[in-house]
Design a protein around this motif. Structure first.
Motif, short mmCIF file in Angstrom:
data_model
loop_
_atom_site.label_atom_id
_atom_site.label_comp_id
_atom_site.label_asym_id
_atom_site.label_seq_id
_atom_site.Cartn_x
_atom_site.Cartn_y
_atom_site.Cartn_z
N SER A 84 0.86 -1.17 0.00
CA SER A 84 0.00 0.00 0.00
C SER A 84 0.90 1.22 0.00
CB SER A 84 -0.88 0.01 1.25
OG SER A 84 -1.67 1.18 1.28
N ALA A 131 -2.01 -7.60 4.61
CA ALA A 131 -3.40 -7.12 4.79
C ALA A 131 -4.27 -7.40 3.56
CB ALA A 131 -3.39 -5.63 5.11
N LYS A 152 -10.13 -6.54 5.45
CA LYS A 152 -10.26 -6.29 4.01
C LYS A 152 -10.97 -7.47 3.34
CE LYS A 152 -7.63 -2.62 5.01
NZ LYS A 152 -6.28 -2.68 5.42
N ARG A 175 -12.35 -5.08 14.15
CA ARG A 175 -10.97 -5.00 14.63
C ARG A 175 -10.41 -6.38 15.00
NH1 ARG A 175 -9.49 -2.61 12.26
NH2 ARG A 175 -7.64 -1.94 13.35
N LEU A 176 -9.95 -7.10 14.01
CA LEU A 176 -9.41 -8.43 14.27
C LEU A 176 -8.32 -8.76 13.24
CD1 LEU A 176 -9.80 -10.90 16.14
CD2 LEU A 176 -11.44 -11.79 14.47
C1 LIG Z 1 -5.60 -2.02 6.36
C2 LIG Z 1 -4.17 -2.28 6.67
C3 LIG Z 1 -3.79 -2.76 7.92
C4 LIG Z 1 -4.73 -2.68 9.09
O1 LIG Z 1 -5.46 -3.74 9.32
P1 LIG Z 1 -6.41 -3.77 10.61
O2 LIG Z 1 -6.45 -5.21 10.88
O3 LIG Z 1 -7.69 -3.17 10.18
O4 LIG Z 1 -5.76 -2.99 11.72
C5 LIG Z 1 -2.48 -3.15 8.12
N1 LIG Z 1 -1.56 -2.99 7.15
C6 LIG Z 1 -1.88 -2.48 5.95
C7 LIG Z 1 -0.82 -2.33 4.92
C8 LIG Z 1 -3.20 -2.09 5.69
O5 LIG Z 1 -3.50 -1.53 4.53
#
Ligand SMILES: *Cc1c(COP(=O)(O)O)cnc(C)c1O
Length: 348
Positions: free
Chosen positions: A155, A182, A209, A217-218
């Motif tokens: 990302s 993620a 995602k 939140r997991l």
């Molecule tokens: C969305 C995202 C996360 C966060 O994930 P959560 O489980 O919602 O805290 C972690 N790393 C990246 C690169 C993300 O895009």
């Protein structure tokens, strides 16, 4: 005079994607899944036993951990569960870094990594990707930080680092390599084998995602039991609440639901990429549920604001190398079509 530590006083804090509430808004700025979570998840919530809420949750999120263990065919002591994978990024940072033990990241990357370094007062070493997001392997090895964070799929570009490169990197580093997966549910490959093969690799996963569960939140991390035991010392005692745990078990049970949504998103991603290319955007090859697109005139900030006026929210990063681009979450086909139509109008 301040009550805060110097590093906290100096930092500005993480700025999450805007979470506007409104039924008419097309919200494609935070890489949320456009489809609802599994019906099994909603059923689990409806059947929730109040007794579960009266008691403290399981300290290791036992039931969910067992479900992950079964899904990945790994013993439970290879798994730590977190209140989102963001929490686990924080746990890793607290456990392994300090002002003397630096964090290394190929840049640009997920902005939270830097925020966590700032909170910890750990030096943050930035090593630039080239314009095609090839991993700067030798420079990362030479930097040899206490922790190296690599998001793959990355990302904000959506590109992946080939597994053989990650394998090489893990073998050469004498320190922790975190592979943040993620977006793995939308990708062709995953790096789980590297966590089994190398005792310094942590693979991070989230249900936010692929499983459409950003609201719960997991997340979890996979690494050898020695690393997991160290991380356990640092996490809050009851870091995952009982509801998240139950919901997570149900979500993992319905792989078919998650996979079908991922397939839809991958198809939509290809369509959206080609529509954006017709508007002369440069689009990074993405294996995630979003596209990083360079606007033909480099006027991404203007496009961001113009889209927002029309009720379409995308992500704009006012940062070096990203200020001419938009990060656009793949929505439903209808949302994507509305985005393309709005862009065509704005660009005349
Ligand atoms: C969305 C995202 C996360 C966060 O994930 P959560 O489980 O919602 O805290 C972690 N790393 C990246 C690169 C993300 O895009």
């Amino acid at each position: 005079m301040t009550y805060f530590r110097h590093n906290i006083e100096q930092m500005s804090g993480y700025v999450p994607g805007e979470q506007l509430i409104g039924t008419n808004i097309i919200k494609i700025n935070s890489n949320e899944n456009p489809y609802p979570p599994s019906p099994l998840v909603l059923a689990a919530l409806r059947n929730l036993d109040g007794e579960l809420l009266r008691r403290y949750p399981e300290p290791m999120a036992g039931r969910f951990r067992t479900a992950v263990s079964a899904a990945l065919d790994l013993p439970s002591d290879w798994i730590i569960v977190g209140n989102g994978s963001d929490e686990l990024l924080g746990v890793i940072t607290r456990a392994c870094t300090s002002p003397q033990r630096q964090i290394v990241c190929p840049m640009p990357t997920y902005v939270l990594y830097r925020t966590l370094a700032q909170i910890q007062d750990a030096e943050f070493v930035e090593i630039p990707y080239d314009d095609n997001y090839n991993l700067p392997l030798e420079e990362i090895i030479a930097a040899n930080g206490a922790v190296t964070f690599i998001a793959s799929p990355h990302s904000p570009s959506g590109t992946v680092v080939p597994l053989d490169l990650l394998d090489k990197l893990a073998a050469q580093l004498q320190s922790i390599l975190v592979i943040d997966e993620a977006y793995v549910d939308f990708a062709a490959e995953d790096a789980l084998e590297l966590a089994k093969k190398h005792d310094n690799v942590i693979v991070l996963r989230t249900l936010s995602k692929g499983y459409s569960l950003a609201g719960i939140r997991l997340g979890f991390a996979v690494a050898n039991p020695g690393l997991i035991a160290g991380l356990m010392k640092v996490k809050d005692s009851y870091n995952v609440d009982a509801i998240a745990c139950i919901v997570g078990v149900a979500a993992l049970q319905d792989q078919a639901h998650k996979n079908a949504n991922a397939e839809k998103i991958k198809t939509s991603r290809a369509t959206l990429a080609s529509e954006l290319q017709k508007l002369n955007f440069d689009v990074c090859p993405s294996q995630a549920n979003f596209l990083l697109a360079r606007s033909p005139h480099g006027n991404a900030e203007y496009l961001y604001h113009s889209l927002k006026t029309r009720g379409i929210l995308v992500r704009y990063f006012p940062q070096p190398r990203l200020e001419d681009k938009l990060r656009i979450t793949v929505g439903t086909d209808e949302q994507n079509a509305q985005l393309v139509k709005a862009l065509a109008e704005i660009m005349g």
